[in-house]
Design a protein around this motif. Structure first.
Motif, PDB file in Angstrom:
ATOM      1  N   SER A   2      27.742  34.070  19.786  1.00 24.61           N
ATOM      2  CA  SER A   2      27.996  34.711  21.074  1.00 24.61           C
ATOM      3  C   SER A   2      29.242  34.103  21.699  1.00 24.61           C
ATOM      4  O   SER A   2      29.626  32.975  21.384  1.00 24.61           O
ATOM      5  N   ALA A   3      29.857  34.884  22.579  1.00 23.71           N
ATOM      6  CA  ALA A   3      31.065  34.428  23.253  1.00 23.71           C
ATOM      7  C   ALA A   3      31.093  34.984  24.664  1.00 23.71           C
ATOM      8  O   ALA A   3      30.726  36.144  24.891  1.00 23.71           O
ATOM      9  N   SER A   4      31.512  34.149  25.586  1.00 25.59           N
ATOM     10  CA  SER A   4      31.731  34.545  26.973  1.00 25.59           C
ATOM     11  C   SER A   4      32.936  33.755  27.466  1.00 25.59           C
ATOM     12  O   SER A   4      32.806  32.592  27.842  1.00 25.59           O
ATOM     13  N   VAL A   5      34.090  34.404  27.442  1.00 26.43           N
ATOM     14  CA  VAL A   5      35.352  33.738  27.747  1.00 26.43           C
ATOM     15  C   VAL A   5      35.914  34.305  29.042  1.00 26.43           C
ATOM     16  O   VAL A   5      36.032  35.532  29.193  1.00 26.43           O
ATOM     17  N   ASN A   6      36.259  33.423  29.973  1.00 23.85           N
ATOM     18  CA  ASN A   6      36.959  33.768  31.203  1.00 23.85           C
ATOM     19  C   ASN A   6      37.993  32.683  31.448  1.00 23.85           C
ATOM     20  O   ASN A   6      37.676  31.607  31.954  1.00 23.85           O
ATOM     21  N   ALA A   7      39.226  32.939  31.068  1.00 24.59           N
ATOM     22  CA  ALA A   7      40.262  31.917  31.150  1.00 24.59           C
ATOM     23  C   ALA A   7      41.594  32.589  31.438  1.00 24.59           C
ATOM     24  O   ALA A   7      41.795  33.774  31.167  1.00 24.59           O
ATOM     25  N   GLY A   8      42.514  31.792  31.988  1.00 23.31           N
ATOM     26  CA  GLY A   8      43.837  32.311  32.279  1.00 23.31           C
ATOM     27  C   GLY A   8      44.579  31.416  33.241  1.00 23.31           C
ATOM     28  O   GLY A   8      44.185  30.271  33.498  1.00 23.31           O
ATOM     29  N   SER A   9      45.639  31.926  33.802  1.00 18.61           N
ATOM     30  CA  SER A   9      46.423  31.171  34.767  1.00 18.61           C
ATOM     31  C   SER A   9      45.603  30.954  36.038  1.00 18.61           C
ATOM     32  O   SER A   9      44.860  31.836  36.473  1.00 18.61           O
ATOM     33  N   THR A  10      45.765  29.775  36.641  1.00 22.84           N
ATOM     34  CA  THR A  10      44.974  29.451  37.832  1.00 22.84           C
ATOM     35  C   THR A  10      45.369  30.293  39.034  1.00 22.84           C
ATOM     36  O   THR A  10      44.602  30.399  39.990  1.00 22.84           O
ATOM     37  N   GLN A  11      46.568  30.901  39.012  1.00 26.33           N
ATOM     38  CA  GLN A  11      47.025  31.722  40.126  1.00 26.33           C
ATOM     39  C   GLN A  11      46.761  33.219  39.913  1.00 26.33           C
ATOM     40  O   GLN A  11      47.142  34.029  40.762  1.00 26.33           O
ATOM     41  N   TYR A  12      46.109  33.579  38.811  1.00 25.37           N
ATOM     42  CA  TYR A  12      45.933  35.003  38.509  1.00 25.37           C
ATOM     43  C   TYR A  12      45.061  35.696  39.558  1.00 25.37           C
ATOM     44  O   TYR A  12      45.435  36.740  40.102  1.00 25.37           O
ATOM     45  N   ASN A  13      43.875  35.134  39.842  1.00 27.27           N
ATOM     46  CA  ASN A  13      42.954  35.782  40.781  1.00 27.27           C
ATOM     47  C   ASN A  13      43.557  35.925  42.167  1.00 27.27           C
ATOM     48  O   ASN A  13      43.164  36.800  42.945  1.00 27.27           O
ATOM     49  N   LYS A  14      44.503  35.070  42.493  1.00 28.52           N
ATOM     50  CA  LYS A  14      45.099  35.077  43.827  1.00 28.52           C
ATOM     51  C   LYS A  14      45.870  36.366  44.100  1.00 28.52           C
ATOM     52  O   LYS A  14      45.944  36.822  45.246  1.00 28.52           O
ATOM     53  N   TYR A  15      46.407  36.990  43.045  1.00 28.38           N
ATOM     54  CA  TYR A  15      47.263  38.157  43.226  1.00 28.38           C
ATOM     55  C   TYR A  15      46.610  39.461  42.755  1.00 28.38           C
ATOM     56  O   TYR A  15      47.309  40.463  42.585  1.00 28.38           O
ATOM     57  N   VAL A  16      45.302  39.466  42.522  1.00 27.98           N
ATOM     58  CA  VAL A  16      44.605  40.709  42.187  1.00 27.98           C
ATOM     59  C   VAL A  16      44.386  41.500  43.476  1.00 27.98           C
ATOM     60  O   VAL A  16      43.859  40.975  44.456  1.00 27.98           O
ATOM     61  N   THR A  17      44.766  42.765  43.503  1.00 24.98           N
ATOM     62  CA  THR A  17      44.705  43.564  44.713  1.00 24.98           C
ATOM     63  C   THR A  17      43.336  44.227  44.873  1.00 24.98           C
ATOM     64  O   THR A  17      42.664  44.546  43.887  1.00 24.98           O
TER      65      THR A  17
END
Length: 920
Positions: free
Chosen positions: A397-412
């Motif tokens: 099984s896999a559950s991946v949530n990763a990325g740039s730390t500033q990504y969520n800040k700019y989601v509209t």
């Protein structure tokens, strides 16, 4: 009418059989008479004429006899004749009567499948014309076609079937023809249809193809899958007078694919709009099919004008498809999302989402010289689950949530995503042997804090567990088992490799330098002894060992007035062992209220336990004193502090641990039950516990902190959890514990931390007593994986107005959380209480049966501010829905209004207006 024989439909088969028998009997017994023609039901006429005495065979009637006659060339229904053509008497020919069998074959012009029919009134068969009539709620079934009407006429030579409706006493429509083929259904005034070529003409028809409803004055069916309509109306509203529709003069419909029309005029409530579209394309495909995904218009002072959601859906094969979407804004920002999904029955299912974000944000604060703030970010999510039937004993099984730390800040337009600062991922492979006795788990884990920008990777984490084995237990039990047969041994081990870094200072070499590993082994030995009266006594022995890949030593530097760190890499070990003996029991008490009309009794259950433990000091050599300030104050530290496995505690322990847990419930009369003696149990306290300990071998501070806990569910709706820790000892000016018991001064102790959480939900009774959401407000789909359900929940939180239940007039969810802790102030002299408290509200209620308003908010008591507030209002319009979402408070403000049909076919036909405001 002389040629018609009207009979009841239930006896038609019996009557036809009798007629056949009479005709055949007449042919076999009549001597010297001319033979009349014999007609087979629903087949071509056959030549049954016999030659007269001494005469010649008459010429074949080419108008009535096919070259491929359905009767064999040798007519087995005729009597034997002599050379003159006279019948031979079978009695003179032989004493034995030989029976001849009549064999009838189907002609080429007959139907290639049986037709099942029924009628409530009667059925009429015209033999000479080979026509069949059904009267009164008639029904015919042929292959995948079903026809229902008041009257049905069938002409066998032409294979044409006609259906008409009837009238009642009020001269209204009655039993209009209803034709069903595959997933398509039509109701018409009249139907003329060729069952063989499947061509037909339908007048004044009401036609359904999937979710699309079509009303046409004339519908011409040219083959099985293609129809042409004249004066047609398209809509997804199933009312007789739809709320909206598209009117067009001509249209071509290809079943299960597409409908194409000429100029179409939209109308609302029967009122045409003075705007026309040059042509119309209406998708009718069922299931998965590739196609464009239309965008929606957006406007923001920070990003500019934009198109959001523009993309393409591609079906690669039965097991894989890909959704590609993108956003583009006038200031130069853009984003791209690639979302492949895969599924194989009884094997696995999963989805991957990779996003690239190029943000160009207008700097409205004036704090920067640059006009725009630019940022490059990415984000990846992956969910995968393996079917347990694919490989029994193996899981992945896999559950991946990763990325740039500033990504969520700019989601509209997504406040829930904007405030999500903690991310985690896990990829796990598991294997079991010997019916679950041995379990291996290998995983890769990731944790990320978007506030501190610290990323921690655990690559890999290996766990192996051997469940309890009873080495002295016999394979075949005979009689009462011996006490030593209950001796069990187990094993649990794990290996961990960890790396930490800040994403702003990402460097591969630094990651290698900070990577550390460790391993831990635990071998518990337990023995279950027979009960000693009400007490259960269990001795135990535990052995643990830890492996380290490095040692860390701190040394005070007088020049810099801080500690210097020295790291020594290698292979190091530490071990610990403990011995214990525990006893527990249960005590019950009941207090009855015989004269009470409500409460009948209160029941109290007490579960005390006590354990004696001894742990020798096996790690004393790894501890040392280290200076912490210029005043030469010191503290004890271990060379394994800071390691991934941590360090064992110093010192030996010989003492006891104790605790008590309480359960409180009452028995009351059940007023909902009419039975006089009906009762029900109500839990008041699920658990109220106190735990502590005492160490005989300690030089000082022999009492351990007292831990309090509370669990309760009041009235099955209010959930309460609380906890606190009380330290019986005081502290000095530097916050260090001193050997001074506070209860000797009349104080209960020193509260070091505590918490309480209360949550509840209330909702009114559903209007139709049906709740398909399982109480969550979200339709439950058991086929979705947990990750897919979480993504669905996130979408619902983004768009709450689209998922309201108008059957529930109101519902409210509330939660409150309070946490406090006593921490040492920055001056190292005083203690301060750090308190955090917040309340969260979420709910909706119906203003009218068609209007609903709701929202959610989060209030922080420490800042005395509303951190976020989201409101929505929605209008139920039968086949349409209007939704308004507003976020007026918080750093991420947004506004969105949309009006769209509910049908999935026209989901992209919507009016949307969106605004987003970002506070820098």
């Amino acid at each position: 009418m002389r040629e018609r024989y009207k009979v009841k439909s239930k006896t038609i088969i019996c009557g036809l059989a009798v007629c056949l028998c009479i005709l055949i009997t007449l042919q076999n017994t009549a001597k010297g008479k001319s033979y009349k023609r014999f007609f087979k039901l629903l087949t071509e006429e056959q030549d049954t004429t016999l030659r007269k005495k001494g005469g010649k065979k008459p010429p074949a009637d080419t108008s009535t006899v096919n070259k491929t006659d359905t009767i064999n060339k040798t007519d087995t229904t005729r009597k034997k004749v002599d050379s003159l053509g006279n019948p031979i008497d079978s009695l003179h020919a032989s004493d034995t009567v030989k029976q001849k069998i009549d064999t009838i074959n189907m002609s080429k012009d007959s139907l290639d499948a049986p037709v099942n029919y029924s009628a409530e009134d009667s059925g009429v068969l015209v033999l000479t014309k080979k026509q069949f009539y059904l009267y009164g709620k008639a029904t015919t079934d042929y292959k995948d076609m079903k026809l229902e009407a008041a009257n049905i006429n069938f002409d066998q030579p032409t294979n044409i079937i006609k259906a008409y409706g009837g009238t009642d006493t009020a001269k209204g429509a009655l039993n209009l023809p209803k034709f069903t083929q595959g997933g398509s259904t039509s109701i018409s005034d009249s139907i003329i249809f060729n069952m063989k070529s499947q061509r037909g003409l339908v007048k004044n028809t009401y036609y359904q193809e999937g979710d699309m409803f079509v009303k046409a004055d004339v519908l011409k069916k040219v083959d099985k899958n293609v129809e042409f309509g004249f004066r047609t109306r398209f809509t997804t509203c199933n009312l007789d007078t739809p709320h909206f529709a598209f009117r067009t003069r001509k249209v071509k419909i290809i079943n299960d694919k597409i409908a194409v029309s000429g100029p179409a005029f939209p109308e609302f409530e029967g009122v045409p709009m003075p705007v026309a579209i040059p042509f119309g394309i209406f998708p009718l495909s069922r299931g998965r099919h590739s196609g464009l995904l239309p965008p929606q218009f957006a406007s923001s002072e920070d990003f500019g004008l934009g198109l959001e959601g523009l993309g393409y859906y591609k079906v690669i094969n039965d097991n894989l498809d890909v959704i590609t979407r993108g956003n583009i804004y006038s200031y130069g920002g853009w984003s791209l999302n690639v979302n492949p999904k895969y599924y194989k029955r009884y094997k696995y299912t999963g989805a991957l989402n990779f996003s690239i974000q190029h943000t160009k944000l207008l700097n409205r604060s004036g704090l920067s010289k640059d006009e725009f703030t630019t940022s490059q970010n990415f984000f990846i999510t992956w969910s995968h689950s393996m079917d347990s039937r694919a490989r029994p004993g193996t899981s992945f099984s896999a559950s991946v949530n990763a990325g740039s730390t500033q990504y969520n800040k700019y989601v509209t337009n997504n406040p829930m995503r904007n405030f999500q600062n903690q991310l985690s991922s896990s990829i796990t492979y598991g294997k079991t042997w010997d019916q679950g006795k041995y379990v291996l788990s290998v995983s890769a884990n990731h944790n990320q804090n978007n506030n501190t920008r610290l990323v921690t990777l655990n690559l890999p984490t290996v766990n192996f567990t051997a469940n309890t084995i009873y080495p002295f237990q016999k394979k075949e039990q005979v009689g009462t088992p011996k006490w030593y047969e209950k001796l069990g041994v187990a094993y649990n081990g794990n290996l961990l490799t960890q790396a930490s870094f800040y994403d702003s200072l990402f460097n591969f070499q630094k990651i290698l330098d900070t990577t550390q590993w460790g391993a831990q082994h635990n071998i518990p030995i337990s023995l279950t002894l027979p009960a000693f009266g009400p007490f259960i006594v269990s001795p135990s022995i535990s052995y643990g060992e830890r492996w380290y890949g490095q040692q860390i030593r701190l040394k005070w530097n007088d020049k810099t007035n801080k500690n210097d760190t020295t790291i020594s890499r290698g292979f190091y070990t530490a071990r610990e062992t403990s011995f214990g003996l525990s006893a527990n029991t249960r005590i019950f008490g009941t207090y009855n209220f015989p004269k009470s009309k409500g409460i009948m009794a209160i029941r109290h259950e007490v579960k005390p336990f006590i354990s004696a433990n001894y742990k020798p000091d096996l790690v004393h050599q790894y501890f040392y004193d280290v200076q912490i300030d210029t005043a030469k104050n010191t503290r004890r530290a271990s060379v394994f502090d800071g390691g991934v496995m941590g360090s064992y505690s110093e010192g030996q322990f010989g003492g006891f641990n104790f605790g008590i847990d309480n359960l409180l419930e009452m028995k009351v009369h059940d007023k909902s039950d009419t039975t006089a003696k009906a009762t029900k149990k109500v839990k008041l306290i699920d658990g109220l516990g106190v735990t502590g300990g005492y160490n005989f071998f300690a030089d000082s501070l022999k009492w351990s902190p007292i831990a309090l806990s509370l669990r309760s569910t009041l009235f099955n709706t209010v959930n309460i959890t609380a906890g606190a820790n009380i330290d019986p000892y005081g502290v000095d000016s530097f916050g260090r514990r001193v050997d001074k018991l506070l209860w000797k001064d009349g104080k209960i102790g020193r509260f070091t931390n505590g918490n309480i959480a209360i949550s509840t939900s209330f909702k009114s009774k559903s209007k139709d007593d049906k709740d398909k959401s399982g109480g969550t407000g979200i339709p439950v789909d058991q086929t979705l994986t947990p990750d897919e359900q979480m993504r669905q929940l996130e979408y619902v939180r983004q768009n709450p107005a689209e998922f309201v239940d108008f059957n529930i007039p109101w519902n409210v969810q509330m939660s409150f959380a309070l946490n406090f802790s006593r921490i040492l102030a920055a001056d190292y002299k005083n203690f301060v209480t750090n308190t955090t408290a917040n309340i969260s509200l979420n709910g909706d209620f119906s203003l009218t049966p068609k209007w609903k308003i709701g929202g959610n908010t989060y209030f922080d008591f420490k800042t005395a501010k509303i951190q976020t507030l989201t409101m929505f209002i929605t209008r139920e319009m039968h086949c349409w829905q209007m939704a308004i979402n507003v976020t007026p408070i918080g750093p991420y403000k947004s506004f969105n209004i949309s009006i769209n049909p509910k049908s999935g076919i026209l989901r992209d036909l919507k009016i949307n207006r969106s605004r987003f405001f970002y506070n820098q």
